[in-house]
Write a protein that holds these residues in place. Structure first.
Motif, mmCIF file in Angstrom:
data_model
loop_
_atom_site.group_PDB
_atom_site.id
_atom_site.type_symbol
_atom_site.label_atom_id
_atom_site.label_comp_id
_atom_site.label_asym_id
_atom_site.label_seq_id
_atom_site.Cartn_x
_atom_site.Cartn_y
_atom_site.Cartn_z
ATOM 1 N N MET A 78 -0.113 2.170 -3.130
ATOM 2 C CA MET A 78 -0.049 2.155 -1.656
ATOM 3 C C MET A 78 -0.747 0.929 -1.095
ATOM 4 N N GLN A 79 -1.828 0.515 -1.750
ATOM 5 C CA GLN A 79 -2.561 -0.670 -1.271
ATOM 6 C C GLN A 79 -1.756 -1.929 -1.519
ATOM 7 N N CYS A 80 -1.235 -2.066 -2.747
ATOM 8 C CA CYS A 80 -0.510 -3.282 -3.119
ATOM 9 C C CYS A 80 0.301 -3.001 -4.382
ATOM 10 N N PRO A 81 1.636 -2.968 -4.284
ATOM 11 C CA PRO A 81 2.448 -2.699 -5.477
ATOM 12 C C PRO A 81 2.163 -3.675 -6.627
ATOM 13 N N LEU A 82 1.885 -4.942 -6.285
ATOM 14 C CA LEU A 82 1.624 -5.901 -7.361
ATOM 15 C C LEU A 82 0.315 -5.570 -8.086
ATOM 16 N N LEU A 83 -0.670 -5.084 -7.355
ATOM 17 C CA LEU A 83 -1.916 -4.663 -7.993
ATOM 18 C C LEU A 83 -1.649 -3.520 -8.978
ATOM 19 N N TYR A 84 -0.807 -2.580 -8.551
ATOM 20 C CA TYR A 84 -0.432 -1.482 -9.448
ATOM 21 C C TYR A 84 0.200 -2.039 -10.721
ATOM 22 N N ARG A 85 1.133 -2.981 -10.526
ATOM 23 C CA ARG A 85 1.799 -3.568 -11.698
ATOM 24 C C ARG A 85 0.776 -4.212 -12.638
ATOM 25 N N PHE A 86 -0.138 -5.009 -12.079
ATOM 26 C CA PHE A 86 -1.115 -5.708 -12.918
ATOM 27 C C PHE A 86 -1.965 -4.709 -13.717
ATOM 28 N N ARG A 87 -2.301 -3.594 -13.060
ATOM 29 C CA ARG A 87 -3.169 -2.632 -13.740
ATOM 30 C C ARG A 87 -2.424 -1.729 -14.718
ATOM 31 N N ARG B 148 6.038 -6.122 -4.882
ATOM 32 C CA ARG B 148 5.598 -7.000 -3.792
ATOM 33 C C ARG B 148 4.081 -7.045 -3.663
ATOM 34 N N PRO B 149 3.529 -8.234 -3.535
ATOM 35 C CA PRO B 149 2.103 -8.296 -3.169
ATOM 36 C C PRO B 149 1.936 -7.868 -1.725
ATOM 37 N N ARG B 150 0.878 -7.178 -1.434
ATOM 38 C CA ARG B 150 0.601 -6.769 -0.050
ATOM 39 C C ARG B 150 -0.831 -7.175 0.274
ATOM 40 N N PRO B 151 -0.995 -8.401 0.767
ATOM 41 C CA PRO B 151 -2.358 -8.896 0.982
ATOM 42 C C PRO B 151 -3.070 -8.157 2.104
ATOM 43 N N THR B 152 -4.288 -7.800 1.855
ATOM 44 C CA THR B 152 -5.167 -7.190 2.862
ATOM 45 C C THR B 152 -6.567 -7.749 2.621
ATOM 46 N N LEU C 25 -8.773 -6.254 1.228
ATOM 47 C CA LEU C 25 -9.208 -5.776 -0.085
ATOM 48 C C LEU C 25 -8.884 -6.785 -1.189
ATOM 49 N N CYS C 26 -8.059 -7.792 -0.874
ATOM 50 C CA CYS C 26 -7.775 -8.836 -1.881
ATOM 51 C C CYS C 26 -9.076 -9.491 -2.342
ATOM 52 N N GLY C 27 -10.058 -9.510 -1.476
ATOM 53 C CA GLY C 27 -11.328 -10.118 -1.858
ATOM 54 C C GLY C 27 -11.973 -9.422 -3.046
ATOM 55 N N TRP C 28 -11.554 -8.170 -3.297
ATOM 56 C CA TRP C 28 -12.107 -7.410 -4.423
ATOM 57 C C TRP C 28 -11.160 -7.379 -5.607
ATOM 58 N N CYS C 29 -10.020 -8.049 -5.485
ATOM 59 C CA CYS C 29 -9.010 -7.980 -6.544
ATOM 60 C C CYS C 29 -9.336 -8.997 -7.627
ATOM 61 N N ASP C 30 -9.292 -8.546 -8.867
ATOM 62 C CA ASP C 30 -9.589 -9.406 -10.015
ATOM 63 C C ASP C 30 -8.419 -10.300 -10.390
ATOM 64 N N HIS C 31 -7.288 -10.146 -9.699
ATOM 65 C CA HIS C 31 -6.068 -10.766 -10.205
ATOM 66 C C HIS C 31 -5.510 -11.859 -9.296
ATOM 67 N N GLN C 32 -6.367 -12.455 -8.509
ATOM 68 C CA GLN C 32 -5.874 -13.508 -7.615
ATOM 69 C C GLN C 32 -5.235 -14.653 -8.404
ATOM 70 N N ALA C 33 -5.755 -14.921 -9.599
ATOM 71 C CA ALA C 33 -5.211 -16.036 -10.396
ATOM 72 C C ALA C 33 -3.765 -15.775 -10.807
ATOM 73 N N HIS C 34 -3.335 -14.499 -10.794
ATOM 74 C CA HIS C 34 -1.951 -14.162 -11.136
ATOM 75 C C HIS C 34 -1.119 -13.811 -9.913
ATOM 76 N N CYS C 35 -1.726 -13.884 -8.751
ATOM 77 C CA CYS C 35 -1.054 -13.384 -7.548
ATOM 78 C C CYS C 35 -0.431 -14.535 -6.750
ATOM 79 N N PRO C 36 0.865 -14.450 -6.437
ATOM 80 C CA PRO C 36 1.514 -15.518 -5.655
ATOM 81 C C PRO C 36 0.851 -15.743 -4.298
ATOM 82 N N GLU C 37 0.260 -14.708 -3.734
ATOM 83 C CA GLU C 37 -0.405 -14.869 -2.429
ATOM 84 C C GLU C 37 -1.572 -15.843 -2.514
ATOM 85 N N PHE C 38 -2.065 -16.056 -3.729
ATOM 86 C CA PHE C 38 -3.202 -16.961 -3.918
ATOM 87 C C PHE C 38 -2.819 -18.124 -4.826
ATOM 88 N N GLY C 39 -1.500 -18.410 -4.875
ATOM 89 C CA GLY C 39 -1.025 -19.550 -5.642
ATOM 90 C C GLY C 39 -0.896 -19.281 -7.128
HETATM 91 S S1 SF4 Z 1 -4.821 -10.436 -4.577
HETATM 92 FE FE1 SF4 Z 1 -2.590 -10.146 -4.752
HETATM 93 S S2 SF4 Z 1 -2.352 -8.543 -6.308
HETATM 94 FE FE2 SF4 Z 1 -4.478 -8.477 -5.626
HETATM 95 S S3 SF4 Z 1 -4.456 -6.937 -3.981
HETATM 96 FE FE3 SF4 Z 1 -4.177 -8.950 -2.992
HETATM 97 S S4 SF4 Z 1 -1.960 -9.218 -2.819
HETATM 98 FE FE4 SF4 Z 1 -2.323 -7.560 -4.288
#
Ligand code: SF4
Length: 314
Positions: free
Chosen positions: A59-68, A280-284, A286-300
């Motif tokens: 619900m927070q971010c489908p891409l986060l779910y995928r990564f985990r 889909r990435p869903r930036p919020t 909470l992205c500041g707490w996400c360990d996967h920014q290096a793999h996330c298109p929202e962060f390049g």
């Molecule tokens: S950094 Fe990317 S993968 Fe992580 S929560 Fe944000 S949008 Fe989702």
């Protein structure tokens, strides 16, 4: 039906969201690195089960779910999450003592031993304080854990509680085949048979407008208990040690039916994403707490190669 927040409501905290949501892998969503023969492409397998944490991830971010869940990317332990695990262990173990001995000093005395145990069972947490040779940061962190434990005694009185269950693993299969699973911090059962589900949070209570999101996990557990025992829990109780608040909700059948429909819709969305590979990435914030920014298109970043959709691998 009742919703109440006892004590002053605090701002929502991403720290809180992280502290009480340890990453666990959904067993049924296993993704072999290669096919069964060990030679072919990987395949994404739609999950057969959901936990509150992973449902919240999607619900927070489908891409986060995928990564985990699909990619199973490693995540670094965080001080907040590890402190949450430590405090939960202390509160659970305190109930081993006779009721009269469940005091704040006794609880705080359990912290060093539970920290030792945590380091043994999850060696990766040791790296949290590797750059702290003088132990100053560790001492401060342990002091914060003490404060959280101490605050619990202003919210509940463990000398008057006799939990029916602690750290209870529950799972129930819905008619649709979806397996729900999770771990409930504490279950209290009154002499009248009424059930109370209790969850400890080491972060701060959400503002009232965010209470519904906070209660999702509790309604999830209530649905599982209802399906398992055919009993609707009388009360759901979230104990926020970070802010000293208690959030309660008395569910009715319609609430649990609603959450079941929501979970089925979520499961279908996860199944479709698994097959299409469209996470889909869903930036919020909470992205500041996400360990996967290096793999996330929202962060390049670039996600790892996606396993072939189910059925497409031949
Ligand atoms: S950094 Fe990317 S993968 Fe992580 S929560 Fe944000 S949008 Fe989702």
């Amino acid at each position: 039906m009742e919703t109440s927040t006892e004590g002053a409501a605090q701002a929502p905290s991403s720290d809180a969201a992280q502290a009480d949501a340890p990453v666990t892998v959904e067993p049924a969503a296993a993704v072999p690195p290669v096919d069964a023969a060990g030679t072919g492409p990987r395949a994404a397998i739609a999950p057969a089960s959901l936990s509150p944490s992973r449902a919240s991830d999607f619900m927070q971010c489908p891409l986060l779910y995928r990564f985990r869940v699909i990619d199973r990317l490693p995540e670094k332990p965080s001080e907040a999450a590890t402190r949450g695990t430590l405090v939960h262990a202390v509160l659970e173990r305190l109930f081993d003592a006779p009721a009269a001995e469940r005091t704040a000093p006794r609880a705080k005395s359990l912290i060093p031993g539970q920290w030792d145990r945590l380091r043994e069972t999850r060696p990766e947490v040791v790296e949290l304080f590797e750059d702290d040779p003088e132990g100053e940061r560790l001492a401060r962190w342990l002091g914060e854990a003490e404060q959280l434990v101490e605050r619990w005694f202003s919210l509940e009185d463990p000398t008057r509680l006799e939990p029916a269950e602690r750290e209870l693993f529950v799972q129930a299969e819905l008619d649709s085949g979806l397996m729900l699973r999770g771990i409930i911090d504490r279950v209290d059962v009154a002499p009248t048979g009424e059930v109370r589900i209790v969850d400890y949070k080491t972060g701060k209570a959400p503002r009232p407008e965010y209470a519904e999101g906070a209660l999702f996990q509790m309604k999830f557990y209530a649905l599982v208990v209802w399906r398992l025992k055919n009993v609707v829990p009388r009360r759901l109780q979230l104990v926020y040690l970070g802010s000293g608040d208690v959030l309660t909700y008395d569910p009715v059948v319609a609430d649990l039916e609603r959450v079941e429909r929501k979970l089925l819709a979520l499961w279908e969305a996860i199944r479709q994403a698994t097959e299409s590979g469209d996470w889909r990435p869903r930036p919020t914030k909470l992205c500041g707490w996400c360990d996967h920014q290096a793999h996330c298109p929202e962060f390049g970043g670039t996600p790892p190669p996606y396993p072939l959709p189910v059925g497409a691998g031949g």
